[in-house]
Design a protein around this motif. Structure first.
Motif, PDB file in Angstrom:
ATOM      1  N   LYS A  32      43.469  56.999  27.462  1.00 34.05           N
ATOM      2  CA  LYS A  32      42.416  57.568  28.094  1.00 34.05           C
ATOM      3  C   LYS A  32      41.381  56.735  28.745  1.00 34.05           C
ATOM      4  O   LYS A  32      41.426  55.594  28.411  1.00 34.05           O
TER       5      LYS A  32
ATOM      6  N   ARG B 214      44.416  65.506  32.328  1.00 36.28           N
ATOM      7  CA  ARG B 214      43.139  65.026  32.440  1.00 36.28           C
ATOM      8  C   ARG B 214      42.477  63.757  31.884  1.00 36.28           C
ATOM      9  O   ARG B 214      42.709  63.899  30.583  1.00 36.28           O
ATOM     10  N   GLY B 215      42.002  62.888  32.215  1.00 34.60           N
ATOM     11  CA  GLY B 215      41.238  61.775  31.785  1.00 34.60           C
ATOM     12  C   GLY B 215      42.072  60.681  31.308  1.00 34.60           C
ATOM     13  O   GLY B 215      41.902  59.979  30.310  1.00 34.60           O
TER      14      GLY B 215
ATOM     15  N   GLU C 294      42.322  68.629  15.905  1.00 33.72           N
ATOM     16  CA  GLU C 294      42.423  67.499  16.842  1.00 33.72           C
ATOM     17  C   GLU C 294      43.576  67.521  17.569  1.00 33.72           C
ATOM     18  O   GLU C 294      43.329  67.244  18.895  1.00 33.72           O
TER      19      GLU C 294
ATOM     20  N   GLU D 115      45.074  70.188  18.933  1.00 29.21           N
ATOM     21  CA  GLU D 115      44.776  71.327  19.811  1.00 29.21           C
ATOM     22  C   GLU D 115      43.802  70.872  20.936  1.00 29.21           C
ATOM     23  O   GLU D 115      43.908  70.940  22.158  1.00 29.21           O
ATOM     24  N   LYS D 116      42.627  70.080  20.301  1.00 28.21           N
ATOM     25  CA  LYS D 116      41.785  69.559  21.436  1.00 28.21           C
ATOM     26  C   LYS D 116      42.600  68.719  22.547  1.00 28.21           C
ATOM     27  O   LYS D 116      42.307  68.600  23.645  1.00 28.21           O
TER      28      LYS D 116
ATOM     29  N   TYR E 284      44.600  71.167  24.717  1.00 31.42           N
ATOM     30  CA  TYR E 284      43.876  71.959  25.788  1.00 31.42           C
ATOM     31  C   TYR E 284      42.833  70.951  26.769  1.00 31.42           C
ATOM     32  O   TYR E 284      42.532  71.492  27.908  1.00 31.42           O
ATOM     33  N   GLU E 285      42.346  69.880  26.420  1.00 31.66           N
ATOM     34  CA  GLU E 285      41.377  69.076  27.067  1.00 31.66           C
ATOM     35  C   GLU E 285      42.183  67.958  28.017  1.00 31.66           C
ATOM     36  O   GLU E 285      41.779  68.054  28.994  1.00 31.66           O
ATOM     37  N   THR E 286      43.219  67.336  27.356  1.00 24.65           N
ATOM     38  CA  THR E 286      43.939  66.239  28.024  1.00 24.65           C
ATOM     39  C   THR E 286      45.266  66.755  28.560  1.00 24.65           C
ATOM     40  O   THR E 286      45.292  66.446  29.797  1.00 24.65           O
TER      41      THR E 286
ATOM     42  N   PRO F 241      44.994  70.559  31.028  1.00 23.52           N
ATOM     43  CA  PRO F 241      43.701  71.142  31.348  1.00 23.52           C
ATOM     44  C   PRO F 241      43.628  72.464  31.946  1.00 23.52           C
ATOM     45  O   PRO F 241      44.375  72.563  33.108  1.00 23.52           O
TER      46      PRO F 241
ATOM     47  N   LYS G 187      45.592  77.541  28.525  1.00 23.46           N
ATOM     48  CA  LYS G 187      45.484  77.661  27.011  1.00 23.46           C
ATOM     49  C   LYS G 187      46.658  78.569  26.315  1.00 23.46           C
ATOM     50  O   LYS G 187      46.282  79.696  25.835  1.00 23.46           O
TER      51      LYS G 187
END
Ligand SMILES: Cc1cc2nc3c(=O)[nH]c(=O)nc-3n(C[C@H](O)[C@H](O)[C@H](O)COP(=O)(O)OP(=O)(O)OC[C@H]3O[C@@H](n4cnc5c(N)ncnc54)[C@H](O)[C@@H]3O)c2cc1C
Length: 378
Positions: free
Chosen positions: A119, A163-164, A309, A311-312, A315-317, A320, A323
């Motif tokens: 990241k 993402r990221g 964690e 799931e985070k 969905y975030e990385t 993005p 869902k």
């Protein structure tokens, strides 16, 4: 066996074993395969406690991998270079055996490459790993036989749609398999050679009687000349003194995702977290480092702390703006120890074990099965 078994059952199914193998995971079944292929006249039985194989072999992520750079750097802090190289060699040779024994199409082997992702917040770690690419390519050449294993994949990051992510290192010799198909193919192969696999048959203890072993299970007692224990993380129930500590791994799989861009096997956070594509879905697992103590168990289960964690990250990385539903969650148990090397040995005359793959048994399991089978003298 219990008196309720018929004469025919006792004569044809339950007696006269040369070798009994306890545990029908990849290691136990490969031991059976190797013994029976080399000596077809041997009578071999496999006793499995689960309705299906109930260890890690049907629960894993299906990575045909041999190590990401951050994982290897991490290991080098507590291992010698030669120990590490030997382990990578076992993984590589094990994978070759797996593919040769069952065939790429039966296990759905695909060489889509392996990727280690970092990241944006992990610049130092990423730079350290990228600087080491050339060193690791030289280090691994004697066992992998190639000099271009790892490469900086920086300019192609956007193609995965994450993402990221700041850096990616690619390992072009890494592949992926369908774990379920692999285990089905392995089971069919040993059964077609005449090995009998008994399910729902947990072994409680083993005793010695006039040079023979009596194996007491919940279904009754079996006799055999030799016994192989291939029970991995569960070995302490039968041999408490072995250095094998259970480590549970949790996994989730999404619903199918339209135009999924992620393809290949991906490693994150020194290999503690991993993800891949499977049938247009994402499989994501790991996170044991979030709760080492809680995950030191042979009990099946998933926990809120780890699943949240995962799931985070999903969905975030990884996806993005999307869902997708999570359609499957499960856990499996690995066997770890202070040393990286698996335990393959004769524990006492006629009693052998092959356990503790340190979370890499899909890679090295076929080799371990052969190694333990080769120890048997009958
Ligand atoms: C979530 C997860 C992801 C993983 N991902 C990967 C990966 O991508 N690549 C990789 O190389 N490795 C991976 N692994 C590790 C790999 O799956 C294991 O190292 C490997 O399957 C171990 O094989 P085994 O035959 O030694 O043990 P197991 O598959 O655990 O088999 C042991 C068997 O013994 C049976 N048993 C236990 N006690 C008894 C008893 N008393 N009587 C009868 N039967 C008994 C169990 O039910 C079980 O079926 C992963 C593991 C997990 C859990």
């Amino acid at each position: 066996m219990s008196n309720l078994f018929s004469y025919w059952e006792q004569k044809s199914f339950l007696s006269g074993f040369d070798v009994i193998i306890i545990g029908s995971g990849i290691v136990g079944l490969n031991a059976a395969l190797h013994l029976k292929s080399g000596r077809p006249s041997l009578k071999i039985g496999v006793l499995e406690s689960g309705f299906l194989p109930a260890g890690a072999s049907t629960k894993n992520a299906g990575f045909a991998c041999f190590g990401s750079i951050s994982e290897l750097i991490n290991e080098m802090e507590s291992r010698s270079e030669s120990e590490l190289l030997e382990m990578i060699s076992m993984r590589w040779r094990g994978l070759k055996k797996l593919r040769n024994n069952l065939g790429d199409s039966a296990i759905c082997f695909e060489q889509n490459g392996g990727y280690e992702v970092f990241k944006e917040s992990e610049a130092n770690q990423a730079n350290l790993c990228i600087e080491k690419i050339s060193w690791f390519n030289t280090f691994l050449k004697p066992v992998i036989g190639k000099h271009d294993i790892y490469a900086d994949f920086g300019d192609k990051i956007a193609g995965f749609g994450m993402r990221g992510i700041r850096n990616i290192i690619k390992n072009k010799y890494e592949g992926q398999i369908d774990t379920g198909k692999m285990m089905k193919a392995l089971l069919s192969k040993v059964q077609s050679l005449g090995v009998t696999v008994f399910n729902n048959c947990p072994v409680q203890n083993i005793e010695e009687s006039s040079g023979n072993k009596i194996i007491h299970s919940s279904q009754g007692s079996f006799n055999s000349k030799s016994v192989i224990l291939a029970t991995n993380a569960f070995i302490k129930n039968l041999i408490p003194e072995l250095d094998v500590i259970p480590g549970r791994g949790q996994v989730l799989i999404t619903e199918p995702i339209k135009d999924l861009k992620i393809k290949g096997t991906f490693h994150y956070n020194k290999g503690y977290t991993y993800f891949r594509n499977i049938d247009d879905r994402i499989l994501l697992g790991g996170g044991r480092d979030l709760d080492f103590i809680g995950e030191e168990t042979t009990e099946p289960g998933v926990t809120v702390i780890i699943q949240n964690e995962l799931e985070k990250l999903l969905y975030e990385t990884l996806l993005p703006g999307q869902k997708p539903k999570i359609e499957y969650r499960w856990s499996g148990v690995m066997g770890f120890g202070k040393e990286l090397k698996p335990i393959v040995k004769e524990v006492s005359p006629g009693l052998y074990c092959a356990v503790r793959c340190n979370g890499m048994g899909l890679a090295m399991g076929s080799l371990l099965g052969e190694q333990v089978a080769d120890l048997i003298q009958i």
